[in-house]
Design a protein around this motif. Structure first.
Motif, PDB file in Angstrom:
ATOM      1  N   TYR A 158      -0.934 -68.863 -29.833  1.00  0.00           N
ATOM      2  CA  TYR A 158      -1.089 -67.449 -29.493  1.00  0.00           C
ATOM      3  C   TYR A 158      -1.622 -67.217 -28.076  1.00  0.00           C
ATOM      4  O   TYR A 158      -1.603 -66.074 -27.586  1.00  0.00           O
ATOM      5  CB  TYR A 158      -2.065 -66.793 -30.477  1.00  0.00           C
ATOM      6  N   VAL A 213      -3.739 -59.797 -30.650  1.00  0.00           N
ATOM      7  CA  VAL A 213      -2.722 -60.667 -31.236  1.00  0.00           C
ATOM      8  C   VAL A 213      -3.070 -60.814 -32.709  1.00  0.00           C
ATOM      9  O   VAL A 213      -4.161 -61.286 -33.055  1.00  0.00           O
ATOM     10  CB  VAL A 213      -2.685 -62.049 -30.560  1.00  0.00           C
ATOM     11  N   THR A 255       3.690 -63.198 -36.337  1.00  0.00           N
ATOM     12  CA  THR A 255       2.651 -62.838 -35.378  1.00  0.00           C
ATOM     13  C   THR A 255       3.136 -61.720 -34.467  1.00  0.00           C
ATOM     14  O   THR A 255       4.277 -61.731 -34.005  1.00  0.00           O
ATOM     15  CB  THR A 255       2.248 -64.061 -34.535  1.00  0.00           C
TER      16      THR A 255
END
Length: 236
Positions: free
Chosen positions: A142, A103, A115
């Motif tokens: 995330y 990520v 992201t």
């Protein structure tokens, strides 16, 4: 599609109505608490209920509209990805074709960020844009995406990954176009409380490069080696 759209409207409205009700109650309680505090100091109980209801109602309506609009468009934006992830997977049984990933947050326009869930496949890097600009107010945002990297079905479903990378904001970098990969465990200034483990810079044969901040607890060197391995397999 109509049913999906109406479902999004209902879900967005329920969420917005709940937020608006909470806002209304909080403002009312705040105004009443203010009146109680004033009563303690001057001994007079003064409550303008009309003013309290008007200001509380106004705040509730603003929150209702804002939450509904933002929530609805967020749901609509997520619908294509949900459809891809929800279909029957086309899974490779070859263990050598299992993908790895990370990520990564990328800065652009000086202060904005986005992201990606980046997949390192044998033919290159696939990037699925999972979030637009986020702030340190959501430091663990995330985590759901990081958990997806532990899904053995998704990590072998090349078809799904390719389609996710084709969605708005996504990308594909062929392994043959990767010139170098640099890794550092130095933190990125301005990340606030968002956990990250360093950065990866991917240089392209065109002379351009892209840098990703690695979110969560990962090894920049391991990710670098996996990307280089993917690039090398394409050139062989």
């Amino acid at each position: 599609m109509a049913q999906s759209g109406s479902g999004d409207v209902r879900l967005a409205f329920r969420t917005a109505a709940r937020s608006a009700l909470i806002t209304f109650c909080v403002v009312v309680c705040g105004q009443v608490a203010k009146a109680l505090i004033n009563d303690l100091f001057d001994g007079r109980w003064r409550v303008d209920w009309k003013f309290i209801l008007v200001i509380s109602g106004f705040a509730g309506v603003v929150v209702l509209i804002w939450t509904f609009v933002s929530g609805y468009f967020s749901l609509r934006a997520a619908a294509p990805a949900d459809a891809i992830l929800g279909r029957d997977p086309s899974i490779s049984t070859n263990p050598n074709e299992a993908m790895s990933g990370f990520v990564g947050m990328e800065y652009y326009g000086l202060i904005l960020n986005r992201t990606y869930l980046v997949f390192a496949a044998p033919d290159g890097l696939y990037g699925w844009k999972v979030e637009g600009p986020v702030s340190a107010a959501r430091p663990q945002f995330y985590e759901p995406y990081k958990e997806m990297l532990d899904d053995p079905k998704l990590m072998r479903d090349r078809g799904a990954v390719k389609d996710l990378a084709k969605l708005k904001g996504g990308f594909f970098i062929p392994g043959s176009e990767i010139a170098y990969v640099e890794a550092t465990d130095k933190s990125k200034w301005g990340m606030g409380g968002i956990p990250h483990s360093g950065r990866i810079r991917i240089g392209l044969t065109t002379g351009k490069w892209r840098e990703f901040i690695l979110l969560g607890s990962v090894s920049p060197e391991v990710i670098r080696d996996r990307i280089l391995s993917s690039a090398a397999s394409v050139r062989v």
